[in-house]
Motif scaffolding. Structure first.
Motif, mmCIF file in Angstrom:
data_model
loop_
_atom_site.group_PDB
_atom_site.id
_atom_site.type_symbol
_atom_site.label_atom_id
_atom_site.label_comp_id
_atom_site.label_asym_id
_atom_site.label_seq_id
_atom_site.Cartn_x
_atom_site.Cartn_y
_atom_site.Cartn_z
ATOM 1 N N VAL A 12 0.683 -1.357 -0.105
ATOM 2 C CA VAL A 12 -0.072 -0.089 -0.092
ATOM 3 C C VAL A 12 0.912 0.960 0.066
ATOM 4 O O VAL A 12 1.875 1.330 0.886
ATOM 5 C CB VAL A 12 -1.152 -0.081 1.293
ATOM 6 C CG1 VAL A 12 -1.770 1.195 1.281
ATOM 7 C CG2 VAL A 12 -1.762 -1.324 1.213
ATOM 8 N N SER A 13 0.678 2.000 -1.144
ATOM 9 C CA SER A 13 1.439 3.283 -1.209
ATOM 10 C C SER A 13 1.170 4.494 0.110
ATOM 11 O O SER A 13 -0.080 4.539 0.246
ATOM 12 C CB SER A 13 1.436 3.954 -2.504
ATOM 13 O OG SER A 13 2.065 5.116 -2.423
ATOM 14 N N LYS A 14 1.901 5.106 0.792
ATOM 15 C CA LYS A 14 1.929 5.879 1.763
ATOM 16 C C LYS A 14 2.121 7.217 1.634
ATOM 17 O O LYS A 14 3.372 7.327 1.248
ATOM 18 C CB LYS A 14 2.315 5.405 3.274
ATOM 19 C CG LYS A 14 1.764 6.091 4.281
ATOM 20 C CD LYS A 14 2.447 5.746 5.742
ATOM 21 C CE LYS A 14 2.023 6.720 6.906
ATOM 22 N NZ LYS A 14 2.931 6.065 8.063
ATOM 23 N N VAL A 15 1.257 8.062 1.599
ATOM 24 C CA VAL A 15 1.832 9.291 1.114
ATOM 25 C C VAL A 15 2.694 9.995 2.208
ATOM 26 O O VAL A 15 2.102 10.111 3.092
ATOM 27 C CB VAL A 15 0.551 10.296 0.938
ATOM 28 C CG1 VAL A 15 0.978 11.730 0.569
ATOM 29 C CG2 VAL A 15 -0.385 9.914 -0.343
ATOM 30 N N ASP A 16 3.794 10.412 1.983
ATOM 31 C CA ASP A 16 4.643 11.578 2.828
ATOM 32 C C ASP A 16 4.073 12.975 2.828
ATOM 33 O O ASP A 16 4.811 13.592 2.082
ATOM 34 C CB ASP A 16 6.226 11.096 2.553
ATOM 35 C CG ASP A 16 6.924 11.886 3.326
ATOM 36 O OD1 ASP A 16 6.704 12.572 4.428
ATOM 37 O OD2 ASP A 16 8.187 11.837 3.264
ATOM 38 N N GLY A 17 3.205 13.037 3.623
ATOM 39 C CA GLY A 17 2.436 14.349 3.423
ATOM 40 C C GLY A 17 3.239 15.448 4.003
ATOM 41 O O GLY A 17 3.181 16.448 3.438
#
Length: 121
Positions: free
Chosen positions: A48-53
């Protein structure tokens, strides 16, 4: 006469500041696209791609919303999660609002970015 000079100077300063902000938009878009998404888990196992906010924010948003989310050209983002829903935040990220242009964050990263913004206090 003094007021006219002051008003002219203020307009000039605002115009120059606006020019620099707008000239950075394309550069910020490119930097945001270059920011790699972090993956959780291992490749090939339903990652699952996790956004580096925070990285996206620093590269794309901080110029207008401030380095501490305090606002500047754009409004403060502190507590935005208590004022707006996830969908409202995501919509603003994708489509812009007021002076904020659309497309600064990719459509794929917009919901992750909205979730990250919801955590700001």
């Amino acid at each position: 006469m003094k007021n006219t000079v002051l008003i002219t100077l203020a307009i000039l300063v605002i115009g120059i500041g606006g020019f620099f902000v707008l000239s950075n938009v394309q550069d910020q878009r490119e930097k945001a696209q270059e920011t790699p998404a972090k993956n959780e888990g291992q490749e090939g196992k339903g990652t699952v791609s996790k956004v580096d906010g925070e990285s996206i924010y620093k590269n794309t948003c901080a110029g207008c919303h401030g380095d501490q989310y305090q606002g500047g050209v754009g409004p403060s983002l502190k507590g935005v999660g208590s004022r707006l829903s996830d969908k409202e935040i995501e919509d603003i990220i994708q489509h812009g609002r007021g002076g904020m242009p659309s497309g600064l964050v990719s459509k794929e990263d917009a919901s992750g970015m909205a979730a990250w913004l919801k955590t700001l206090k």
